[in-house]
Design a protein around this motif. Structure first.
Motif, PDB file in Angstrom:
ATOM      1  N   ASN A 105      -4.134   2.956   8.294  1.00  0.00           N
ATOM      2  CA  ASN A 105      -3.433   2.810   7.354  1.00  0.00           C
ATOM      3  C   ASN A 105      -1.834   2.248   7.722  1.00  0.00           C
ATOM      4  O   ASN A 105      -1.294   2.640   8.553  1.00  0.00           O
ATOM      5  N   ALA A 107       2.130   1.554   5.557  1.00  0.00           N
ATOM      6  CA  ALA A 107       2.619   1.886   4.509  1.00  0.00           C
ATOM      7  C   ALA A 107       4.005   1.613   4.665  1.00  0.00           C
ATOM      8  O   ALA A 107       4.760   1.704   5.714  1.00  0.00           O
ATOM      9  N   TYR A 116       0.923   1.852   0.148  1.00  0.00           N
ATOM     10  CA  TYR A 116       0.009   1.309   1.235  1.00  0.00           C
ATOM     11  C   TYR A 116       0.092  -0.268   1.131  1.00  0.00           C
ATOM     12  O   TYR A 116      -0.081  -0.862   0.226  1.00  0.00           O
ATOM     13  N   ASN A 119      -5.157  -1.167   4.643  1.00  0.00           N
ATOM     14  CA  ASN A 119      -5.877  -0.123   5.082  1.00  0.00           C
ATOM     15  C   ASN A 119      -7.093  -0.597   5.757  1.00  0.00           C
ATOM     16  O   ASN A 119      -7.736  -1.467   5.084  1.00  0.00           O
TER      17      ASN A 119
END
Length: 272
Positions: A105, A107, A116, A119
């Motif tokens: 992920n 962010a 985010y 992902n």
């Protein structure tokens, strides 16, 4: 509630409230939307009809309930592609997820939450939904701890005055959070074990821009047993730091030559 600022356009505000009603991910009736937006049902119905004609919402062909429409997917794709951190991180994150079989992920911080940017799921950490555009708390995630590095303790207390408990393992005092972030600054990476959700863990590293400021973070995540931080923390830390550094370099950051870097382990070590 609608803003009282005379410089705002209430029609636009009403449309935004209508769209925000769908943030929970459910299909909605007109009455549901009206209640969320604080509007009369006839007003909500007219606005939904207009938004439907523009493909910002659409109706499910079976239930006839409303959901968000394809025009928003187009705009969301354009918006995220304009983000420099997303552009630099997308391919390395995707490659890392494929190599490890775990979730990866990326962010950034938006006010008091992490946001985010992308992902990717690996074969050993599948998800049935996308995280892009969703938000999570800063204090209960590895990504969030990295994103808080640029703030001093007083600023962190102002930004997030109350640390909500999500599990028995969540950090709930600022003294604990200060200690955790100091560790991130020393080690160059953050860990999180069941602090946000039971059975989940992650390891994350900050992404820096040309000025050396933390602008984003990248994490490796998955089920607690699959990530196995007890045995593999050093290996995964080296990997996530190395990928974060490569993204930072793409954003213009010059990694100091005198700072030793942990080299990523060979693939067979990660697969073991």
């Amino acid at each position: 509630m609608l803003a009282s600022d005379p410089g705002t356009n209430q029609s636009v505000e009403k449309a935004a409230l209508i769209l925000s009603a769908f943030a929970g991910g459910r299909l909605l009736r007109v009455s549901d939307v009206a209640k969320h937006a604080g509007l009369g049902q006839s007003t909500a119905s007219r606005l939904l009809a207009t938004l439907e004609s523009l493909e910002y919402v659409e109706r499910d062909p079976v239930s006839a309930l409303y959901r968000l429409g394809p025009a928003l997917i187009t705009l969301a794709g354009i918006a995220v592609n304009q983000n420099p951190a997303h552009r630099q991180a997308r391919q390395p994150a995707q490659d890392l997820a494929a190599a490890l079989g775990l979730g990866v992920n990326v962010a950034e911080r938006r006010q008091e939450s992490l946001f985010y940017l992308c992902n990717f799921e690996g074969r050993r950490a599948p998800r049935s939904f996308a995280l892009m555009g969703q938000r999570n708390p800063l204090h209960a995630t590895g990504l969030g701890k990295c994103l808080l590095l640029g703030l001093n303790p007083a600023q962190r207390r102002t930004l997030v005055p109350h640390l909500h408990r999500y599990t028995p393992y969540t950090i709930t005092t600022h003294d604990e959070l200060d200690h955790a972030i100091n560790e991130v600054a020393i080690r160059g990476y953050a860990t999180e074990t069941e602090e946000l959700a039971l059975g989940r863990a992650c390891i994350a590293a900050p992404i820096l821009d040309r000025a050396g400021s933390v602008v984003a973070a990248i994490s490796i995540s998955g089920p607690l047993s699959t990530l196995d931080l007890a045995e593999r923390e050093a290996l995964l830390a080296g990997t996530v730091i190395e990928v974060a550094d490569s993204i930072s370099v793409g954003l213009g950051y010059l990694v100091p030559p005198h700072v030793p870097r942990t080299h990523p382990p060979r693939q067979r070590e990660l697969d073991s």
